[in-house]
Write a protein that holds these residues in place. Structure first.
Motif, PDB file in Angstrom:
ATOM      1  N   MET A  48       0.857  -1.191   0.000  1.00 35.67           N
ATOM      2  CA  MET A  48       0.000   0.000   0.000  1.00 35.67           C
ATOM      3  C   MET A  48       0.893   1.240   0.000  1.00 35.67           C
ATOM      4  O   MET A  48       1.696   1.430   0.912  1.00 35.67           O
ATOM      5  N   VAL A  49       0.758   2.066  -1.031  1.00 37.12           N
ATOM      6  CA  VAL A  49       1.485   3.329  -1.116  1.00 37.12           C
ATOM      7  C   VAL A  49       0.575   4.392  -0.515  1.00 37.12           C
ATOM      8  O   VAL A  49      -0.516   4.655  -1.036  1.00 37.12           O
ATOM      9  N   LEU A  50       1.032   4.981   0.590  1.00 30.56           N
ATOM     10  CA  LEU A  50       0.194   5.919   1.345  1.00 30.56           C
ATOM     11  C   LEU A  50       0.830   7.308   1.350  1.00 30.56           C
ATOM     12  O   LEU A  50       2.026   7.446   1.593  1.00 30.56           O
ATOM     13  N   PRO A  51       0.028   8.345   1.108  1.00 32.25           N
ATOM     14  CA  PRO A  51       0.580   9.695   1.013  1.00 32.25           C
ATOM     15  C   PRO A  51       0.792  10.391   2.353  1.00 32.25           C
ATOM     16  O   PRO A  51       1.541  11.354   2.422  1.00 32.25           O
ATOM     17  N   TYR A  52       0.149   9.915   3.405  1.00 35.61           N
ATOM     18  CA  TYR A  52       0.226  10.610   4.687  1.00 35.61           C
ATOM     19  C   TYR A  52       0.691   9.657   5.777  1.00 35.61           C
ATOM     20  O   TYR A  52       0.204   8.536   5.884  1.00 35.61           O
ATOM     21  N   LYS A  53       1.621  10.107   6.584  1.00 34.52           N
ATOM     22  CA  LYS A  53       2.197   9.292   7.659  1.00 34.52           C
ATOM     23  C   LYS A  53       1.111   8.747   8.590  1.00 34.52           C
ATOM     24  O   LYS A  53       1.167   7.589   9.002  1.00 34.52           O
ATOM     25  N   VAL A  54       0.121   9.547   8.891  1.00 40.61           N
ATOM     26  CA  VAL A  54      -0.928   9.143   9.827  1.00 40.61           C
ATOM     27  C   VAL A  54      -1.699   7.920   9.328  1.00 40.61           C
ATOM     28  O   VAL A  54      -2.240   7.160  10.124  1.00 40.61           O
ATOM     29  N   LEU A  55      -1.741   7.697   8.022  1.00 43.35           N
ATOM     30  CA  LEU A  55      -2.493   6.570   7.478  1.00 43.35           C
ATOM     31  C   LEU A  55      -1.834   5.222   7.765  1.00 43.35           C
ATOM     32  O   LEU A  55      -2.515   4.198   7.803  1.00 43.35           O
ATOM     33  N   HIS A  56      -0.522   5.202   7.966  1.00 45.87           N
ATOM     34  CA  HIS A  56       0.173   3.931   8.189  1.00 45.87           C
ATOM     35  C   HIS A  56      -0.353   3.214   9.423  1.00 45.87           C
ATOM     36  O   HIS A  56      -0.687   2.030   9.368  1.00 45.87           O
ATOM     37  N   LEU A  68      -4.089 -10.027   9.429  1.00 43.18           N
ATOM     38  CA  LEU A  68      -2.944  -9.869   8.533  1.00 43.18           C
ATOM     39  C   LEU A  68      -1.832  -9.100   9.241  1.00 43.18           C
ATOM     40  O   LEU A  68      -2.115  -8.152   9.972  1.00 43.18           O
ATOM     41  N   THR A  69      -0.599  -9.510   9.021  1.00 41.45           N
ATOM     42  CA  THR A  69       0.522  -8.748   9.565  1.00 41.45           C
ATOM     43  C   THR A  69       0.789  -7.568   8.646  1.00 41.45           C
ATOM     44  O   THR A  69       0.604  -7.648   7.429  1.00 41.45           O
ATOM     45  N   ALA A  70       1.235  -6.464   9.240  1.00 41.54           N
ATOM     46  CA  ALA A  70       1.499  -5.255   8.456  1.00 41.54           C
ATOM     47  C   ALA A  70       2.665  -4.494   9.068  1.00 41.54           C
ATOM     48  O   ALA A  70       2.805  -4.441  10.293  1.00 41.54           O
ATOM     49  N   SER A  71       3.502  -3.939   8.210  1.00 39.00           N
ATOM     50  CA  SER A  71       4.594  -3.098   8.672  1.00 39.00           C
ATOM     51  C   SER A  71       4.938  -2.085   7.581  1.00 39.00           C
ATOM     52  O   SER A  71       4.549  -2.244   6.423  1.00 39.00           O
ATOM     53  N   GLU A  72       5.679  -1.072   7.977  1.00 39.20           N
ATOM     54  CA  GLU A  72       6.037   0.002   7.065  1.00 39.20           C
ATOM     55  C   GLU A  72       7.457  -0.188   6.541  1.00 39.20           C
ATOM     56  O   GLU A  72       8.368  -0.492   7.311  1.00 39.20           O
ATOM     57  N   TRP A  73       7.639  -0.009   5.217  1.00 39.61           N
ATOM     58  CA  TRP A  73       8.984  -0.005   4.656  1.00 39.61           C
ATOM     59  C   TRP A  73       9.591   1.346   4.927  1.00 39.61           C
ATOM     60  O   TRP A  73       9.000   2.390   4.655  1.00 39.61           O
ATOM     61  N   THR A  74      10.786   1.338   5.510  1.00 36.86           N
ATOM     62  CA  THR A  74      11.568   2.557   5.718  1.00 36.86           C
ATOM     63  C   THR A  74      13.014   2.219   5.390  1.00 36.86           C
ATOM     64  O   THR A  74      13.362   1.046   5.191  1.00 36.86           O
ATOM     65  N   LEU A  75      13.859   3.216   5.376  1.00 33.41           N
ATOM     66  CA  LEU A  75      15.275   2.958   5.153  1.00 33.41           C
ATOM     67  C   LEU A  75      15.840   2.070   6.255  1.00 33.41           C
ATOM     68  O   LEU A  75      16.730   1.256   6.018  1.00 33.41           O
ATOM     69  N   GLN A  76      15.293   2.187   7.471  1.00 34.79           N
ATOM     70  CA  GLN A  76      15.742   1.375   8.597  1.00 34.79           C
ATOM     71  C   GLN A  76      15.082  -0.007   8.606  1.00 34.79           C
ATOM     72  O   GLN A  76      15.580  -0.931   9.227  1.00 34.79           O
TER      73      GLN A  76
END
Length: 194
Positions: A48-56, A68-76
């Motif tokens: 999911m490509v999300l435009p706003y940080k709050v949506l994550h 379902l498991t969910a996590s955010e892709w970041t550089l870290q």
């Protein structure tokens, strides 16, 4: 599932077509994605490509509620191991992220990509810069469908949208448009002089 929800689910589950889907806020645009994720083999992930940080955080909560498991892709966190991966618009074009997507697509582990607030592609030049090259790249992945979601994507934008992403739209081919009424008869605006 009802109406356009069922159509979106069908296109996701069978990976039949890319979809531009316009439906009101709160109209159930995420549910077909969640159900497709539950139906695909466990090794297949969704993005999911999300435009706003709050949506994550909200999306992660909603995915967990569906099991379902969910996590955010970041550089870290560049190799999230969850079924649903969210990514901020500003990271969508990062080479490390695109490498992850290419690897997942090659290994048939990427089922679908959701672009939330897709009208931003047409309305915001910064979004176009962030999205466009990477978007054209992911549209070429075999067996990966992209769904563009919006509550405010006007029909007048459609022709320019197809041109922008380099796609010659023909309604019976690999790109579908689903539209629900975005009118909310129980909502109205009123100006008051105070």
């Amino acid at each position: 599932l009802r109406g356009e929800q069922f159509s979106a689910f069908k296109h996701l589950i069978h990976r039949q077509a890319h979809v531009l889907w316009v439906a009101p806020t709160g109209g159930g645009k995420t549910l077909p994605f969640q159900l497709a994720m539950k139906s695909w083999p466990r090794r297949v992930c969704g993005l999911m490509v999300l435009p706003y940080k709050v949506l994550h955080h909200d999306m992660h909560r909603r995915m967990r509620e569906m099991g379902l498991t969910a996590s955010e892709w970041t550089l870290q966190n560049s190799s999230p191991g969850s079924r649903v991966i969210t990514v901020s618009i500003e990271h969508f074009k990062d080479q490390g992220f695109l490498t992850l997507l290419s690897t997942m697509a090659t290994e048939l582990r990427l089922g679908g990509i959701i672009f939330d607030e897709a009208h931003g592609l047409m309305e915001d030049a910064n979004w176009r810069q962030m999205y466009l090259g990477a978007l054209r790249h992911v549209l070429s992945f075999p067996n990966v469908v992209c769904h563009f979601l919006s509550a405010t994507f006007p029909p007048a934008f459609e022709g320019d949208f197809w041109k922008m992403i380099g796609y010659k739209y023909q309604s019976n081919e690999a790109f579908k448009v689903l539209r629900s009424s975005t009118q909310r008869p129980n909502h109205f605006y009123q100006m008051l002089n105070l």
